[in-house]
Design an enzyme around this catalytic site. Structure first.
Site, PDB file in Angstrom:
ATOM      1  N   GLY A  15      38.379 114.255  30.341  1.00 19.77           N
ATOM      2  CA  GLY A  15      38.049 114.326  31.648  1.00 19.77           C
ATOM      3  C   GLY A  15      39.297 115.278  32.435  1.00 19.77           C
ATOM      4  N   GLY A  62      42.192 115.276  34.248  1.00 20.90           N
ATOM      5  CA  GLY A  62      43.267 114.672  34.580  1.00 20.90           C
ATOM      6  C   GLY A  62      44.298 115.290  35.371  1.00 20.90           C
ATOM      7  N   ARG A  63      44.196 116.581  35.676  1.00 19.64           N
ATOM      8  CA  ARG A  63      45.262 117.370  36.404  1.00 19.64           C
ATOM      9  C   ARG A  63      44.459 118.480  37.112  1.00 19.64           C
ATOM     10  NH1 ARG A  63      49.732 118.771  32.841  1.00 19.64           N
ATOM     11  NH2 ARG A  63      48.274 120.491  32.016  1.00 19.64           N
ATOM     12  N   LYS A 100      44.775 123.083  39.872  1.00 20.32           N
ATOM     13  CA  LYS A 100      45.397 122.250  38.677  1.00 20.32           C
ATOM     14  C   LYS A 100      46.747 122.161  39.375  1.00 20.32           C
ATOM     15  CE  LYS A 100      46.606 122.869  33.768  1.00 20.32           C
ATOM     16  NZ  LYS A 100      46.616 123.771  32.834  1.00 20.32           N
ATOM     17  N   GLY A 144      48.790 113.641  37.607  1.00 20.04           N
ATOM     18  CA  GLY A 144      47.960 114.696  37.812  1.00 20.04           C
ATOM     19  C   GLY A 144      48.518 116.048  38.459  1.00 20.04           C
ATOM     20  N   ARG A 177      42.414 128.053  39.883  1.00 19.06           N
ATOM     21  CA  ARG A 177      41.664 128.775  39.041  1.00 19.06           C
ATOM     22  C   ARG A 177      40.304 129.069  39.443  1.00 19.06           C
ATOM     23  NH1 ARG A 177      43.257 125.436  33.391  1.00 19.06           N
ATOM     24  NH2 ARG A 177      41.924 124.270  34.284  1.00 19.06           N
ATOM     25  N   ASP A 208      37.909 119.834  24.206  1.00 23.81           N
ATOM     26  CA  ASP A 208      37.921 119.776  25.516  1.00 23.81           C
ATOM     27  C   ASP A 208      38.442 121.056  26.393  1.00 23.81           C
ATOM     28  OD1 ASP A 208      40.267 118.259  24.396  1.00 23.81           O
ATOM     29  OD2 ASP A 208      40.853 118.354  26.493  1.00 23.81           O
ATOM     30  N   ASN A 209      38.981 121.810  25.576  1.00 28.90           N
ATOM     31  CA  ASN A 209      39.880 123.057  25.887  1.00 28.90           C
ATOM     32  C   ASN A 209      38.938 124.205  25.526  1.00 28.90           C
ATOM     33  OD1 ASN A 209      41.837 121.864  27.070  1.00 28.90           O
ATOM     34  ND2 ASN A 209      43.207 122.047  25.205  1.00 28.90           N
ATOM     35  N   ASP A 261      42.613 126.978  29.967  1.00 24.05           N
ATOM     36  CA  ASP A 261      43.554 125.802  29.868  1.00 24.05           C
ATOM     37  C   ASP A 261      44.660 126.294  29.150  1.00 24.05           C
ATOM     38  OD1 ASP A 261      42.007 123.872  31.255  1.00 24.05           O
ATOM     39  OD2 ASP A 261      41.336 123.076  29.318  1.00 24.05           O
TER      40      ASP A 261
END
Length: 521
Positions: free
Chosen positions: A100, A102-103, A122, A135, A192, A269-270, A279
């Protein structure tokens, strides 16, 4: 400051019913509502007027107090509810379960000129997916992300965009080398922009939990809002969706290989569902052409995400996405057919791209030997990839082999390593290359112009980023502004920036931030 707000993601997809912002497993939800952490004293370092215009803001808006407050996370734009997305992923080939945002905190969706964008911060504080982290983000990693996304865009590589870079005014504790010596650094926030931040892992989490209701909801939402060209229904709809994701991912990887970009953390996840580079962590640009190089210290032992392995890793990740979508299709054969076509399609597109880099017009499959022999030679002696291909465009049809070789030898880091055997191998290659360009109908000037349009003169080398970071840490952003302007025209000669068309200096070979990087940010 006025934005055309859309809240489709949060209105059409299931939300986490728990409102508290504490680390936890989130079930049967695509996101959790969460507000950014208030910052001490935000300061705008830079904002992209080009990206602002894309989302419906003016250059004047960027100077407003509203912009500063909203894009530092200090105020919430009217009629929006910020959220963090829930997704899972495979990290370095291993299933990691829930990950998820997180940041990252998504502020809202907007539309402008018929296009939809998600705006995200971010480094704006913890979310339910932050696990044990805070985070936040620091200035050095935020500069690298801000610069690289824009650099990639102007290189023609599919990517997220950067809207703004701000200091938070807070101090953030980080252990750069993971060696037990944490120190406080300047906190920063990057805004972003992307059509969405839906990832491969967004589908993986529902498949892994056998939550087929929400898997279908997310897939239908994604196709309806972001893949409008998919007109089929039922199983065919999901297959068409997967095939398009496969094709755009392949195209992205070809572009990475073209410019010598190494992502460094190609976890599922990226991986953007849109085929965008997303990312920017411990990424890097090839200095010397080395297919075994990875910029990520965490990946240094096994080199899973090395330059030469990126096409295969993309395919591996697509297999994971196929597994996640399988419950909606329940037939492996059509998925396997799409995946099997990836390798042959990549080989064709890679060869076509390399022929373009070499300035070959009347293309032939026989050029594969020329390409493969070149990449072998480039690795035998340390050779700067960017300088080699850029200077290759200076060769003319009339050049003798020795003259042609002389035009690219600036790219070698240590010319003394070129013994007689290696020189003969290079001369042999240039004989074949000379024969091929003499078969072209293009004039030398026309060929050079085409080559200069695909072989960049300027890329965001790690040592250049580090020089920029070193200055910025002292409050001097002049180099940052200079690099932003240079990177907008990476294919132009730009004589004022000629000093950046240079091999990596010796001091940068092993300097932290100038060679390899950790995930610490």
């Amino acid at each position: 400051m006025k934005l055309n707000i859309q809240n489709k993601f949060t209105s059409e997809l299931p939300a986490d019913p728990i409102q508290t912002n504490d680390p936890r497993q989130v079930h049967q939800a695509c996101f959790s509502f969460v507000e950014p952490k208030k910052t001490e004293k935000p300061f705008l370092i830079h904002a992209s007027k080009e990206v602002a215009l894309e989302i419906g803001l003016s250059e004047q808006d960027l100077l407003s107090t509203d912009f500063l407050n909203v894009f530092s996370g200090n105020s919430i734009y009217p009629e929006t509810k910020p959220f963090a997305m829930c997704y899972a992923g495979h990290q370095f080939g291993n299933w990691a379960g829930q990950l998820g945002d997180g940041r990252a905190i998504n502020l809202t969706e907007v539309t402008h000129d018929g296009k939809t964008y998600t705006l995200q911060l971010k480094g704006a504080g913890p979310t339910p997916y932050s696990r044990t982290a805070d985070g936040l983000a620091v200035l050095r990693s935020s500069i690298r992300e801000y610069l690289c996304a824009e650099a990639m865009f102007y290189l023609g590589v599919p990517t997220t965009r950067s809207l703004s870079l701000m200091l938070s005014g807070d101090q953030v504790l980080r252990d750069v080398l993971y060696n037990g010596n944490p120190a406080y650094e300047k906190g920063a926030i990057v805004s972003r922009v992307a059509p969405s931040f839906i990832r491969f892992g967004s589908f993986e989490i529902f498949a892994a939990r056998e939550d087929l209701v929400n898997l279908k909801l997310l897939a239908d939402f994604t196709i309806k809002n972001h893949f409008s060209n998919v007109k089929s229904e039922g199983v065919e709809k999901y297959l068409s969706f997967f095939e398009e994701v496969t094709q755009t991912t392949l195209k992205m990887i070809v572009e990475w290989q073209r410019v010598g970009f190494v992502h460094g953390v190609m976890n599922t996840d990226n991986m953007s569902i849109h085929g965008l580079t997303i990312d920017y962590g411990p990424y890097g640009w090839l200095e010397d052409y080395n297919t075994g190089w990875t910029p990520n210290t965490t990946d240094n032992q096994h080199k899973r995400y090395r330059f030469g392995n990126q096409p295969e890793i993309a395919l591996w990740n697509l297999y994971q996405l196929a597994n996640a979508l399988y419950p909606l299709i329940e037939d492996a054969k059509p998925l396997e057919a799409i995946l099997e076509a990836y390798s042959s399609n990549y080989e064709k597109q890679y060869l076509n791209m390399m022929q373009d880099k070499l300035g070959i017009q009347n293309k032939s499959n026989d050029d594969l030997f020329l390409v493969n022999r070149l990449t072998e030679l480039l690795e035998k002696v340390e050779t700067d990839m960017t300088i080699f291909f850029r200077n290759l465009g200076n060769i003319t049809k009339e050049d003798a082999v020795v003259v042609a070789f002389g035009k690219i030898k600036e790219a070698f880091y240590n010319e003394k390593e070129l013994n007689e055997v290696l020189l003969k191998e290079w001369y042999d290659w240039f004989e074949i290359y000379n024969f091929r360009i003499n078969e072209q109908t293009l004039s030398d000037l026309e060929r050079k112009q085409k080559m200069n349009g695909i072989n960049p003169k300027y890329v965001l080398r790690n040592y250049i980023s580090q020089l920029c970071i070193d200055d910025a840490e002292k409050g001097d952003y002049s180099l940052l502004y200079e690099l932003i302007e240079m990177l907008k025209k990476p294919y132009d000669e730009q004589p004022n920036f000629q000093k950046w068309f240079a091999k990596r200096p010796d001091w940068a070979r092993n300097k932290v931030g100038s060679s390899m990087l950790s995930c610490s940010s």
